[in-house]
Design an enzyme around this catalytic site. Sequence first.
Site, PDB file in Angstrom:
ATOM      1  N   SER A 143       0.842  -1.195   0.000  1.00  0.00           N
ATOM      2  CA  SER A 143       0.000   0.000   0.000  1.00  0.00           C
ATOM      3  C   SER A 143       0.876   1.243   0.000  1.00  0.00           C
ATOM      4  O   SER A 143       1.984   1.223   0.555  1.00  0.00           O
ATOM      5  CB  SER A 143      -0.901   0.028   1.241  1.00  0.00           C
ATOM      6  N   TYR A 156      -2.277  -0.178   9.534  1.00  0.00           N
ATOM      7  CA  TYR A 156      -2.355  -0.807   8.217  1.00  0.00           C
ATOM      8  C   TYR A 156      -1.086  -0.508   7.422  1.00  0.00           C
ATOM      9  O   TYR A 156      -0.457  -1.406   6.852  1.00  0.00           O
ATOM     10  CB  TYR A 156      -3.589  -0.304   7.472  1.00  0.00           C
ATOM     11  N   LYS A 160       1.939  -3.080   6.073  1.00  0.00           N
ATOM     12  CA  LYS A 160       2.341  -3.156   4.669  1.00  0.00           C
ATOM     13  C   LYS A 160       3.817  -2.799   4.494  1.00  0.00           C
ATOM     14  O   LYS A 160       4.482  -3.309   3.579  1.00  0.00           O
ATOM     15  CB  LYS A 160       1.454  -2.251   3.821  1.00  0.00           C
TER      16      LYS A 160
END
Length: 252
Positions: A143, A156, A160
């Site tokens: 991401s 998150y 990643k």
Amino acid sequence: MGQRFEGKTAIITGASRGIGLGIAKQLVAEGARVVLTGRKQETLDEAVDRLGGPQTALGVAGKADDAQHQADTVRRAVETFDSLDLLVNNAGINPWYGPMVDLDPRVARKVFEVNCFAALAWVQQAHHVWMKEHGGRVVNIASHSAIQPAPGLGIYGASKAMLITMTKQLAVELGPNIRVNAVAPAVVKTKFSAALYEGREEELSASYPLKRLGEPGDIGSAVAFLLSEQASWITGQLLVVDGGVTVGEVAE
């Protein structure tokens, strides 16, 4: 690009819809057989139908971080299509949106369990059953939030970022017969990311130099390139597919 993947079999995790299904469509269009994973068999069956039926696709329901599901999926891929040449780690979760300082550590552990440790386990399974002997290619879906801070997406993005580091390490360990790369999308118009753009798509798109958000096919094309022979001298790399937003934010 013709039939770059004729005779090849791919497992794509988290592929009943969105980016994963977009990747599957691209690979099938270029000759691959695909094995899709997801939580619900009904949704997977619908995806299989959209991809041409059981001659070209197989759906196996389960949790991405479940070891038995991983083993069963890899086994069924080889039993059904006689190989496992390509692996795309697309499954991921983001159950928390907000400041990391308020994050429940149990939620953080689950994010890393699915986004990182499960991805590693899929590589291990594919390596043990097929790729160690026959070679293969792996693409991990990261991401753009792993590259720079993104409000509300801290854990998150951190998971990643770990996945990107894992990609580089695995590329070193598994070469020369297995290539491992990663793709980092910005906001792509899927159900998974809907909360980031619904009701403000025009405003958000204006911050992208290409003035639009991503579509699943944009990521599918990038992943297909990295899995193909056209990328035969590329491993351990991160391909950012973001409509230019990372560059645009730096320029501002």
